[in-house]
Design a protein around this motif. Structure first.
Motif, PDB file in Angstrom:
ATOM      1  N   ASP A   7       0.838  -1.200   0.000  1.00 24.43           N
ATOM      2  CA  ASP A   7       0.000   0.000   0.000  1.00 24.43           C
ATOM      3  C   ASP A   7       0.873   1.251   0.000  1.00 24.43           C
ATOM      4  O   ASP A   7       2.100   1.171   0.033  1.00 24.43           O
ATOM      5  CB  ASP A   7      -1.035  -0.030   1.133  1.00 24.43           C
ATOM      6  CG  ASP A   7      -0.415   0.125   2.511  1.00 24.43           C
ATOM      7  OD1 ASP A   7       0.588   0.852   2.658  1.00 24.43           O
ATOM      8  OD2 ASP A   7      -0.959  -0.463   3.464  1.00 24.43           O
ATOM      9  N   SER A   8       0.230   2.417  -0.039  1.00 22.29           N
ATOM     10  CA  SER A   8       0.924   3.686  -0.314  1.00 22.29           C
ATOM     11  C   SER A   8       2.022   4.021   0.688  1.00 22.29           C
ATOM     12  O   SER A   8       2.944   4.760   0.365  1.00 22.29           O
ATOM     13  CB  SER A   8      -0.080   4.834  -0.386  1.00 22.29           C
ATOM     14  OG  SER A   8      -0.792   4.938   0.840  1.00 22.29           O
ATOM     15  N   LYS A  22       0.654  -1.476  -6.768  1.00 22.04           N
ATOM     16  CA  LYS A  22       0.231  -0.508  -5.750  1.00 22.04           C
ATOM     17  C   LYS A  22      -1.212  -0.783  -5.377  1.00 22.04           C
ATOM     18  O   LYS A  22      -2.103  -0.681  -6.215  1.00 22.04           O
ATOM     19  CB  LYS A  22       0.389   0.908  -6.295  1.00 22.04           C
ATOM     20  CG  LYS A  22       1.836   1.255  -6.611  1.00 22.04           C
ATOM     21  CD  LYS A  22       1.956   2.645  -7.206  1.00 22.04           C
ATOM     22  CE  LYS A  22       3.418   3.020  -7.384  1.00 22.04           C
ATOM     23  NZ  LYS A  22       3.581   4.385  -7.942  1.00 22.04           N
ATOM     24  N   THR A  43      -4.966   1.547  -0.081  1.00 25.19           N
ATOM     25  CA  THR A  43      -4.789   1.346   1.362  1.00 25.19           C
ATOM     26  C   THR A  43      -6.023   0.656   1.941  1.00 25.19           C
ATOM     27  O   THR A  43      -7.154   1.012   1.622  1.00 25.19           O
ATOM     28  CB  THR A  43      -4.546   2.696   2.056  1.00 25.19           C
ATOM     29  OG1 THR A  43      -3.365   3.258   1.469  1.00 25.19           O
ATOM     30  CG2 THR A  43      -4.309   2.518   3.546  1.00 25.19           C
TER      31      THR A  43
END
Length: 169
Positions: free
Chosen positions: A67-68, A87, A90
């Motif tokens: 996640d980010s 990616k 979240t």
């Protein structure tokens, strides 16, 4: 990079075992927050040192799902490894399941070391793969075959933690 070689060695093991993809979560048998070295297979295979992330190695490719919080770090650490960064939004912990269901042909097999899969995660994985007609094997530890110097099981004695008097339970 050493990671490219490790992934290639792993692919040879996948072929030998007739497995199309290996799922390598960031987990140990106790679902600990901090993993003992033996259970850091995702990091050993990919070079990604973040605390959360999921690696999937297929016969043709490899992807790390993060996640980010980890995108910048993962892009740097995965450079030249041949592993793609996927990616994930979240909070979407099951993103890799849909990806695997799309990448692995029906009738093929996905393996994961069943010791490091929590019950809820195992059920999500099984239902996603079932829908795609993909078989799941949890009885193989394929990492062992490619990690000759893999650390052994932790040997420290387990001790109960003392209750802290300032904490009401």
């Amino acid at each position: 990079s050493p990671f490219r070689l490790r992934i290639e060695r792993l692919r040879a093991v996948l072929e030998r075992e007739q497995v199309h993809a290996l799922l390598v979560p960031s987990a140990d048998p106790h679902l600990s927050e901090y993993l003992p070295e033996r259970w850091q297979a995702r990091e050993w295979l990919s070079g990604f040192t973040g605390s959360m992330g999921t690696l999937v190695v297929t016969l043709k490719g490899a992807a790390l799902f993060a996640d980010s919080r980890y995108w910048v770090q993962a892009e740097a650490e995965l450079a030249s490894s041949g592993i793609d960064l996927v990616k994930i939004p979240t909070g979407n912990a099951s993103f890799h399941l849909d990806w695997m269901a799309r990448q692995v042909p029906a009738g093929q097999t996905v393996a994961v070391d069943g010791q490091v899969l929590g019950l809820a995660a195992a059920q999500l994985l099984k239902s996603a793969l079932d829908r795609a007609g993909v078989l799941l094997r949890t009885d193989l530890d394929l990492v062992d075959a490619v990690w000759p110097e893999r650390p052994g099981l932790p040997l420290q004695p387990v001790r109960p933690r003392a209750e802290r008097p300032d904490r009401a339970s």
